[in-house]
Design an enzyme around this catalytic site. Structure first.
Site, PDB file in Angstrom:
ATOM      1  N   SER A   1       5.925  -3.801  -3.286  1.00 53.34           N
ATOM      2  CA  SER A   1       6.295  -5.216  -3.336  1.00 53.34           C
ATOM      3  C   SER A   1       5.448  -5.938  -4.384  1.00 53.34           C
ATOM      4  CB  SER A   1       6.086  -5.862  -1.969  1.00 53.34           C
ATOM      5  OG  SER A   1       4.725  -5.735  -1.578  1.00 53.34           O
ATOM      6  N   GLU A   2       5.742  -7.223  -4.585  1.00 55.82           N
ATOM      7  CA  GLU A   2       5.012  -8.023  -5.565  1.00 55.82           C
ATOM      8  C   GLU A   2       3.539  -8.157  -5.204  1.00 55.82           C
ATOM      9  OE1 GLU A   2       4.736 -10.709  -8.999  1.00 55.82           O
ATOM     10  OE2 GLU A   2       5.859  -8.925  -8.405  1.00 55.82           O
ATOM     11  N   TYR A   3       3.234  -8.319  -3.944  1.00 54.68           N
ATOM     12  CA  TYR A   3       1.851  -8.271  -3.463  1.00 54.68           C
ATOM     13  C   TYR A   3       1.860  -7.893  -2.001  1.00 54.68           C
ATOM     14  CZ  TYR A   3       2.264 -13.042  -1.422  1.00 54.68           C
ATOM     15  OH  TYR A   3       2.627 -14.150  -0.699  1.00 54.68           O
TER      16      TYR A   3
END
Length: 377
Positions: A221-223
């Site tokens: 995921s993005e973060y």
């Protein structure tokens, strides 16, 4: 230090985001209160220095280098820079605005270029290396954290005096940067500092691999947020963790936009240490991208890394420029690229190599792209 004599559209010579080509006026974004952003002002120096040496126009290097001179004077005692920088402080000099400390979005590339500009200068411009080492001391003193129960290493953000236990995918570049810093350490690879940095590079890159391996698609995921369990319990914001999980994909960060930073770290660590495990991890990531992101005409982002059927009709340019390039080089045992010993092989923030001649650079890029396409067919 005289900040009252302007030599660019700003008094201190910090880069601004926007420029009107008609009248030459420049400005920053209003949404950020017209502040300069660390990751923008310090992300052009490698390119402009190279351009200066190829054209003979030293002004390119002088003007871009002035930014790091300013940042060196501003660097806090702990070495860690704040994200936002405002003009017009005391004596007309820039000052930090209230903002987070992070190795993720809007901050990452400034630290990367401290090291790479030093390497580009044949390791003779001490200011850049000293800024890097001071920052890495601050990283280890404050931001290197471990999860419970499994002890995964990650780089937290800092907002004021509060540690925010999240890490952007962007911060995975630090695995490669720390390894490069260790292998070029002026004190030698056997120094305590170099061993510390390489140890963190390996541990951090393993965490980045786990950010992929622990989702339903095998894609990060993005973060992620990290478990904040302590000996006395769990922080309130992490009470919704399931079982003994170390990390969690937040609802607002479950997307993947084909980012390169994890495979960048795999490439550098494989190249520098020779450990084949990084190729194995890269191959797993590549297979997941092939399976879940490939479309009829290209590769798409995912809206949800835990939903295998969430591909979008959207491909970021850095997928070709960086993600596939690092994967190709990771799997190329005969590559002549040597970021450790050849100044020409320094890689910019967008994964472009600096070569001895513009002709060779164009030839290499064309050849590399054709081989990458063959690799995907």
């Amino acid at each position: 230090r005289d900040c009252s004599r302007p030599t660019t559209p700003t008094a201190s010579r910090l880069t601004q985001k926007l420029v009107n080509l008609g009248d030459g006026r420049s400005s920053n974004h209003g949404w950020n209160e017209n502040a300069s952003i660390l990751g923008e002002v310090a992300t052009q120096q490698v390119e402009y220095r190279y351009l200066a040496r190829k054209t003979g126009k030293e002004d390119y290097e002088r003007r871009s280098g002035r930014v790091f001179e300013i940042l060196q004077e501003m660097q806090p005692a702990d070495g860690l820079f704040y994200q936002n920088i405002q003009e017009g402080g005391s004596g007309g000099c820039p000052t930090f605005a209230g903002s987070p400390v992070s190795f993720g979005a809007m901050n990452d590339s400034a630290y990367e270029y401290m090291l790479k500009v030093w390497v580009q200068g044949n390791k003779k411009e001490d200011m850049y290396r000293e800024m890097w080492d001071k920052a890495m001391d601050g990283v280890h003193d404050q931001l290197v954290q471990k999860t419970k129960p499994n002890g995964l290493t990650f780089l937290a953000d800092r907002d004021g005096g509060r540690i925010n236990r999240k890490m952007d995918h962007l911060a995975c570049f630090m695995g490669g940067a720390l390894a490069l810093g260790a292998y070029t350490d002026p004190k030698g690879m056997d120094s305590d500092r170099a061993r510390r940095d390489l140890r963190t590079a390996r541990a951090l890159t393993y965490t980045c691999y786990q950010m992929y391996a622990r989702t339903n698609t095998g894609i990060s995921s993005e973060y992620v947020n990290f478990n904040a369990r302590t000996e006395t319990g769990i922080a309130p914001e992490f009470r919704d963790f399931d079982g003994e999980d170390d990390m969690q994909v937040p609802e607002n960060a479950k997307f993947y936009i084909l980012r390169p930073e994890a495979v960048e770290a795999f490439y550098y660590l494989n190249k520098l240490t020779g450990d084949p495990i990084y190729r194995e991890w890269g191959w797993e990531v590549f297979q997941s991208i092939e399976r879940y992101c490939k479309t009829q005409y290209g590769y798409g982002s995912l809206t949800d890394v835990n939903n295998p059927n969430s591909v979008q009709d959207r491909m970021e340019s850095f997928f070709m420029a960086e993600t596939l390039k690092y994967l190709y080089l990771l799997f190329d045992p005969d590559s002549e690229i040597d970021p450790l010993n050849k100044i020409r092989d320094i890689c910019t923030i967008r994964s472009h190599f600096l070569f001895l001649t513009l002709f060779y650079s164009a030839f290499f890029c064309a050849n590399l792209i054709s081989q990458m396409i063959s690799f995907l067919v």
